[in-house]
Design a protein around this motif. Structure first.
Motif, PDB file in Angstrom:
ATOM      1  N   LEU A 608       0.826  -1.129  -0.078  1.00 37.20           N
ATOM      2  CA  LEU A 608      -0.115  -0.019   0.195  1.00 37.20           C
ATOM      3  C   LEU A 608       0.822   1.146   0.158  1.00 37.20           C
ATOM      4  CD1 LEU A 608      -2.618  -1.145   2.516  1.00 37.20           C
ATOM      5  CD2 LEU A 608      -3.149  -0.835   0.259  1.00 37.20           C
ATOM      6  N   LEU A 609       1.833   1.350   0.643  1.00 40.25           N
ATOM      7  CA  LEU A 609       2.849   2.445   0.815  1.00 40.25           C
ATOM      8  C   LEU A 609       3.484   2.613  -0.490  1.00 40.25           C
ATOM      9  CD1 LEU A 609       3.891   1.754   4.592  1.00 40.25           C
ATOM     10  CD2 LEU A 609       2.816   4.146   3.310  1.00 40.25           C
ATOM     11  N   ASP A 610       3.964   1.381  -1.245  1.00 46.73           N
ATOM     12  CA  ASP A 610       4.543   1.719  -2.563  1.00 46.73           C
ATOM     13  C   ASP A 610       3.638   2.458  -3.501  1.00 46.73           C
ATOM     14  OD1 ASP A 610       6.843   0.028  -2.059  1.00 46.73           O
ATOM     15  OD2 ASP A 610       5.758  -1.863  -3.083  1.00 46.73           O
ATOM     16  N   ASN A 611       2.377   2.444  -3.350  1.00 43.69           N
ATOM     17  CA  ASN A 611       1.551   3.274  -4.116  1.00 43.69           C
ATOM     18  C   ASN A 611       1.763   4.823  -3.851  1.00 43.69           C
ATOM     19  OD1 ASN A 611       0.401   1.345  -6.082  1.00 43.69           O
ATOM     20  ND2 ASN A 611      -1.440   1.171  -4.904  1.00 43.69           N
ATOM     21  N   ILE A 612       1.558   4.997  -2.433  1.00 45.27           N
ATOM     22  CA  ILE A 612       1.574   6.105  -1.945  1.00 45.27           C
ATOM     23  C   ILE A 612       2.822   7.050  -2.149  1.00 45.27           C
ATOM     24  CG2 ILE A 612       1.729   7.664   0.189  1.00 45.27           C
ATOM     25  CD1 ILE A 612      -0.496   5.785   1.410  1.00 45.27           C
ATOM     26  N   TYR A 613       4.010   6.159  -2.243  1.00 45.44           N
ATOM     27  CA  TYR A 613       5.326   6.664  -2.677  1.00 45.44           C
ATOM     28  C   TYR A 613       5.283   7.022  -4.194  1.00 45.44           C
ATOM     29  CZ  TYR A 613       7.428   7.006   1.973  1.00 45.44           C
ATOM     30  OH  TYR A 613       7.848   7.330   3.265  1.00 45.44           O
ATOM     31  N   SER A 614       4.432   6.245  -4.819  1.00 45.50           N
ATOM     32  CA  SER A 614       4.403   6.542  -6.282  1.00 45.50           C
ATOM     33  C   SER A 614       4.188   7.541  -6.608  1.00 45.50           C
ATOM     34  CB  SER A 614       3.926   5.497  -6.910  1.00 45.50           C
ATOM     35  OG  SER A 614       4.478   4.175  -7.078  1.00 45.50           O
ATOM     36  N   VAL A 615       2.813   8.101  -5.758  1.00 49.54           N
ATOM     37  CA  VAL A 615       2.329   9.507  -6.077  1.00 49.54           C
ATOM     38  C   VAL A 615       3.452  10.481  -5.526  1.00 49.54           C
ATOM     39  CG1 VAL A 615       0.267  10.923  -4.939  1.00 49.54           C
ATOM     40  CG2 VAL A 615      -0.208   8.653  -5.834  1.00 49.54           C
ATOM     41  N   LEU A 616       4.078  10.342  -4.446  1.00 54.77           N
ATOM     42  CA  LEU A 616       4.991  11.176  -3.845  1.00 54.77           C
ATOM     43  C   LEU A 616       6.101  11.477  -4.748  1.00 54.77           C
ATOM     44  CD1 LEU A 616       5.080   9.976  -0.018  1.00 54.77           C
ATOM     45  CD2 LEU A 616       4.116  12.249  -1.014  1.00 54.77           C
ATOM     46  N   ASP A 617       6.520  10.207  -5.323  1.00 56.25           N
ATOM     47  CA  ASP A 617       7.744  10.437  -6.150  1.00 56.25           C
ATOM     48  C   ASP A 617       7.323  11.299  -7.528  1.00 56.25           C
ATOM     49  OD1 ASP A 617       9.175   8.965  -4.750  1.00 56.25           O
ATOM     50  OD2 ASP A 617       9.041   7.133  -5.609  1.00 56.25           O
ATOM     51  N   PHE A 619       4.900  13.740  -7.760  1.00 53.14           N
ATOM     52  CA  PHE A 619       4.522  14.882  -7.611  1.00 53.14           C
ATOM     53  C   PHE A 619       6.139  15.722  -6.869  1.00 53.14           C
ATOM     54  CE2 PHE A 619       0.372  13.598  -7.969  1.00 53.14           C
ATOM     55  CZ  PHE A 619      -0.424  14.565  -8.443  1.00 53.14           C
ATOM     56  N   ASN A 620       6.824  14.874  -6.213  1.00 48.27           N
ATOM     57  CA  ASN A 620       7.974  15.486  -5.962  1.00 48.27           C
ATOM     58  C   ASN A 620       8.982  15.894  -6.834  1.00 48.27           C
ATOM     59  OD1 ASN A 620       7.540  15.672  -3.005  1.00 48.27           O
ATOM     60  ND2 ASN A 620       8.267  13.549  -2.441  1.00 48.27           N
ATOM     61  N   SER A 621       8.849  14.954  -7.966  1.00 45.87           N
ATOM     62  CA  SER A 621       9.699  15.455  -9.282  1.00 45.87           C
ATOM     63  C   SER A 621       9.265  16.534  -9.938  1.00 45.87           C
ATOM     64  CB  SER A 621       9.808  14.062  -9.992  1.00 45.87           C
ATOM     65  OG  SER A 621       8.508  13.815 -10.721  1.00 45.87           O
ATOM     66  N   ARG A 622       7.796  16.796 -10.181  1.00 41.10           N
ATOM     67  CA  ARG A 622       7.392  17.868 -10.739  1.00 41.10           C
ATOM     68  C   ARG A 622       7.596  19.190 -10.077  1.00 41.10           C
ATOM     69  NH1 ARG A 622       6.853  13.826 -13.176  1.00 41.10           N
ATOM     70  NH2 ARG A 622       5.319  13.308 -14.960  1.00 41.10           N
ATOM     71  N   MET A 623       7.784  18.958  -8.798  1.00 41.55           N
ATOM     72  CA  MET A 623       7.974  20.251  -7.780  1.00 41.55           C
ATOM     73  C   MET A 623       9.475  20.651  -7.995  1.00 41.55           C
ATOM     74  SD  MET A 623       5.367  20.941  -6.055  1.00 41.55           S
ATOM     75  CE  MET A 623       6.053  22.020  -4.815  1.00 41.55           C
ATOM     76  N   ASP A 624      10.519  19.549  -8.095  1.00 43.10           N
ATOM     77  CA  ASP A 624      11.943  19.875  -8.351  1.00 43.10           C
ATOM     78  C   ASP A 624      11.994  20.212  -9.631  1.00 43.10           C
ATOM     79  OD1 ASP A 624      12.286  18.667  -5.876  1.00 43.10           O
ATOM     80  OD2 ASP A 624      12.762  16.967  -6.549  1.00 43.10           O
ATOM     81  N   ALA A 625      11.429  19.875 -10.569  1.00 50.68           N
ATOM     82  CA  ALA A 625      11.295  20.669 -11.916  1.00 50.68           C
ATOM     83  C   ALA A 625      11.214  22.166 -12.104  1.00 50.68           C
ATOM     84  CB  ALA A 625      10.677  19.656 -13.159  1.00 50.68           C
TER      85      ALA A 625
END
Length: 723
Positions: A608-617, A619-625
């Motif tokens: 379940l946390l794999d899915n949540i971290y997929s979402v975090l990854d 949006f975090n990458s979009r923020m970093d960009a």
């Protein structure tokens, strides 16, 4: 009071006449049912207000003499005759109306005393039949009790007589007598036994279906219309004829005196209600309905079974497997009630078995919404949404769901002022509603201008769905600190899980509370895990070499493991099915992403946390960009999330079976509901009952049995929750 005083002279005061008649009624001399005494007793403008000890003395005297006089049976027969005359009369004479009121009220007082103090389980002390030496009325065969005759006539009056201002008090007295007659249930234990004898309510269950339907319809219509007390009505002026003034005067001290006769009862009701909009008749109608609907009669499959065992505990276990409950016609009538504006038979051609109870669902819906702060209305709403599929369907298609939900949510918000039973019923109602996907979608489209009773912060233009999420999470927090009841936790989380795939534009506050819910449960889980590990280490340190220790996780830790998994599944459902519509949820997860870190490798949570971290990854990458000048603000972060929600495709997300929780009663819900209903009767009706005579629930228990005793369960169709 056993002796009969001298007959007062014609010039004596009405009070002296009343004293004489009542002393004669409870005394040793038996008056034939055809005697003029009964007309004098019931027709007199009896306006007594006696202290409790004097009333008790009169009741004791009747109890001692009733075996010989059969005066209780005789006054009940006269009540039956009065009701029959009223039903056939084109115009109701004042004297006939007064006699019926007096008969009903006097019967209630003395019948209650005899039930309270009965020494046998068969209530033989009631002596509800005439002596063999006396000619019985044609309606009652000699030697037969009059329970069936009385019940049929009381219910016929309830079901057919109009509630006009003139008849208001009589309706109230008849309903009060019905409650008293059914109070034999208070004398029985919490588990229904085949030997339990409840003469009046068993007779009620045996009435013909047409009468049952008319009674259920009338009780509900009275609840819906909430008829007001007809002050200054000509109905009550008739009682003043020939008596001194002050019949309806205010009772000075309700605590110090006991009201014997109905004029004072009526006045006490008027003056003791601080809310002028209350309807005593509607209140008692609902109580009678709830008692009737939730009664269960156990029937033994094998007649010889009762002779096989007398061991109490063992007997109770066999009993549940070797018996069944008789169908309750009042419960069936309520479950089969139909909207007066829409007849399913007309549309679908379905045959309808049993009496057709037609009700204005729109008015019932509105009345429930206005009265839900009363615990009896909550139980009625539960009975309807759980048992009546037509009413549930009607509720689900209403566009103003806030009419029902706002009172429910406000009561949960003020949970500390409510009984645990009431909280439990409210949560079950929400769980039942949340089983419908259209409901879950509708509540997010209904925008509330404000929520004035919510004190923690201003909630302006929030959706009903967002408010529901906030209140359910708040209830979990309250339960953790105060009630600590697993069933309440389960129902809250199950409702949130049902809502999750349909969440639409969840507010920032509700999104934050959802992530905080995980954090709160995680901290509780971590604390329990640390305590367990400490105990294991201490135990190992003292173990002799070669001994082993079981590694079973404590039950509470298992429970919180399940709770955490449900919250993660709730977040997953939103991410999987509704992420583009819920940027505030994404923001809340990003803002508190550290709370998930300790559980990334947990065997129950990592997928379940794999899915949540997929979402975090993502949006975090979009923020970093983003090339940002200056610091990130909440508004800027949220804007980036909103923009990138549009391009979210969910690549790499693992699909889990969508959670679907349903509410089911266990096989013996009566073990909770019958005591609960009678606790409500005693707290709401003004009826007192000797605590030492109550065996249905502990004497010190008012309206707050343990919710765990409700014997209900929440099931997950995907089979993931077992608590």
């Amino acid at each position: 009071m056993g002796g009969v005083p001298s007959t007062p002279s014609k010039s004596s005061r009405p009070r002296d006449q009343a004293e004489y008649l009542l002393a004669t009624f409870v005394g040793e001399k038996s008056f034939p049912i055809s005697s003029d005494f009964w007309q004098k007793l019931l027709a007199s403008p009896l306006t007594l207000q006696w202290p409790q000890d004097k009333v008790s003395e009169a009741c004791e005297s009747l109890a001692q003499n009733n075996y010989y006089t059969r005066h209780l049976a005789k006054i009940l027969i006269h009540l039956v005759w009065c009701l029959q005359e009223l039903a056939s009369a084109a115009a109701v004479p004042s004297i006939l109306y007064a006699k019926a009121v007096n008969a009903a009220h006097l019967s209630s007082i003395f019948l209650k005393y005899l039930i309270e103090n009965a020494k046998s389980d068969n209530f033989d002390e009631l002596h509800l039949c005439l002596d063999e030496s006396e000619a019985a009325p044609s309606e009652i065969p000699k030697g037969q009790n009059l329970v069936n005759l009385l019940t049929r006539n009381l219910f016929s009056f309830i079901g057919t007589a109009d509630i006009s201002p003139r008849m208001y008090l009589l309706h109230h007295e008849v309903l009060n007598l019905v409650l008293v007659a059914m109070s034999t249930q208070l004398r029985a234990g919490p588990s229904r036994g085949p030997k339990d004898v409840h003469p009046f309510i068993d007779a009620a269950m045996a009435q013909e279906s047409a009468l049952v339907g008319s009674v259920v319809r009338r009780l509900l219509l009275t609840y819906i219309t909430h008829p007001r007390i007809p002050l200054n009505s000509a109905s009550y002026n008739s009682f003043l004829e020939g008596s001194q003034t002050g019949v309806l005067q205010k009772v000075g001290s309700a605590a110090a005196t006991f009201v014997l006769l109905p004029y004072y009862t009526f006045n006490y009701i008027v003056n003791s209600s601080s809310d002028g909009s209350r309807s005593p008749l509607a209140d008692i109608s609902l109580l009678v309905l709830l008692v009737l609907v939730h009664y269960q009669k156990r029937i033994i499959v094998d007649d010889n079974f009762m002779d096989k065992s007398e061991d109490g505990v063992e007997m109770n276990g066999f009993l549940k497997e070797s018996s069944y409950f008789q169908d309750n016609p009042y419960c069936s009538a309520l479950e089969n009630a139909r909207d007066i504006e829409f007849d399913r038979v007309d549309v679908e051609g379905n045959a309808h078995s049993g009496p057709l109870v037609r009700l204005p669902f729109a008015s019932l819906f509105d009345t429930l919404g206005a009265c839900l702060f009363d615990e009896t209305s909550v139980l009625l709403l539960y009975s309807l949404v759980h048992g009546n599929s037509d009413f549930l369907e009607y509720v689900l298609v209403r566009t103003d769901l806030d009419t029902l939900l706002m009172p429910v949510l406000e009561m949960l918000y003020n949970a500390s002022r409510r009984t645990s039973n009431q909280i439990y019923m409210l949560l079950i109602i929400l769980l039942i509603l949340s089983q419908d996907s259209s409901f879950n979608a509708s509540i997010h489209k209904l925008i509330l201008p404000s929520v004035p009773w919510y004190q923690e912060r201003l909630l302006h233009h929030t959706s009903l769905g967002s408010l529901m999420v906030v209140i359910l999470i708040r209830t979990v927090k309250y339960n953790m600190s105060k009630l600590r009841d697993v069933y309440l936790h389960t129902n809250c989380l199950a409702t949130l899980a049902n809502m999750a795939p349909h969440v639409h534009r969840l507010s920032a506050y509700a999104s934050q509370r959802l992530v905080s819910l995980f954090d709160m449960l995680a901290r509780k889980y971590t604390k329990l895990a640390e305590l367990r590990n400490d105990k294991i280490q201490n135990f190992k340190a003292n173990l002799a070499e070669g001994n082993t220790i079981g590694d079973d996780m404590p039950t509470e830790l298992h429970i919180y493991t399940d709770f955490l998994r449900i919250v993660l599944e709730i977040l997953n459902a939103i991410m999987t099915y509704a992420l583009p519509r819920n940027p505030e949820v994404v923001y809340a997860i990003m803002h508190r992403q550290e709370v998930f870190e300790p559980f990334k490798q947990h065997p129950r949570f990592y997928e379940l946390l794999d899915n949540i971290y997929s979402v975090l990854d993502f949006f975090n990458s979009r923020m970093d960009a983003q090339n940002m000048d200056g610091e990130w603000s909440v508004e800027k972060v949220l804007q980036v999330i909103i923009i990138n929600c549009r391009s979210w495709r969910g690549d790499g997300m693992k699909m889990f079976t969508q959670l679907k929780f349903t509410y089911e009663q266990e096989h013996h819900p009566e073990e909770f509901f019958i005591p609960y209903v009678w606790q409500l009767v005693l707290s709401k009706s003004g009826m007192t009952f000797n605590p030492g005579s109550i065996h249905l629930f502990p004497a010190d228990q008012t309206t707050d049995a343990s919710p765990a005793d409700a014997k209900v369960e929440t099931t997950n169709e995907s089979g993931d929750l077992n608590v």
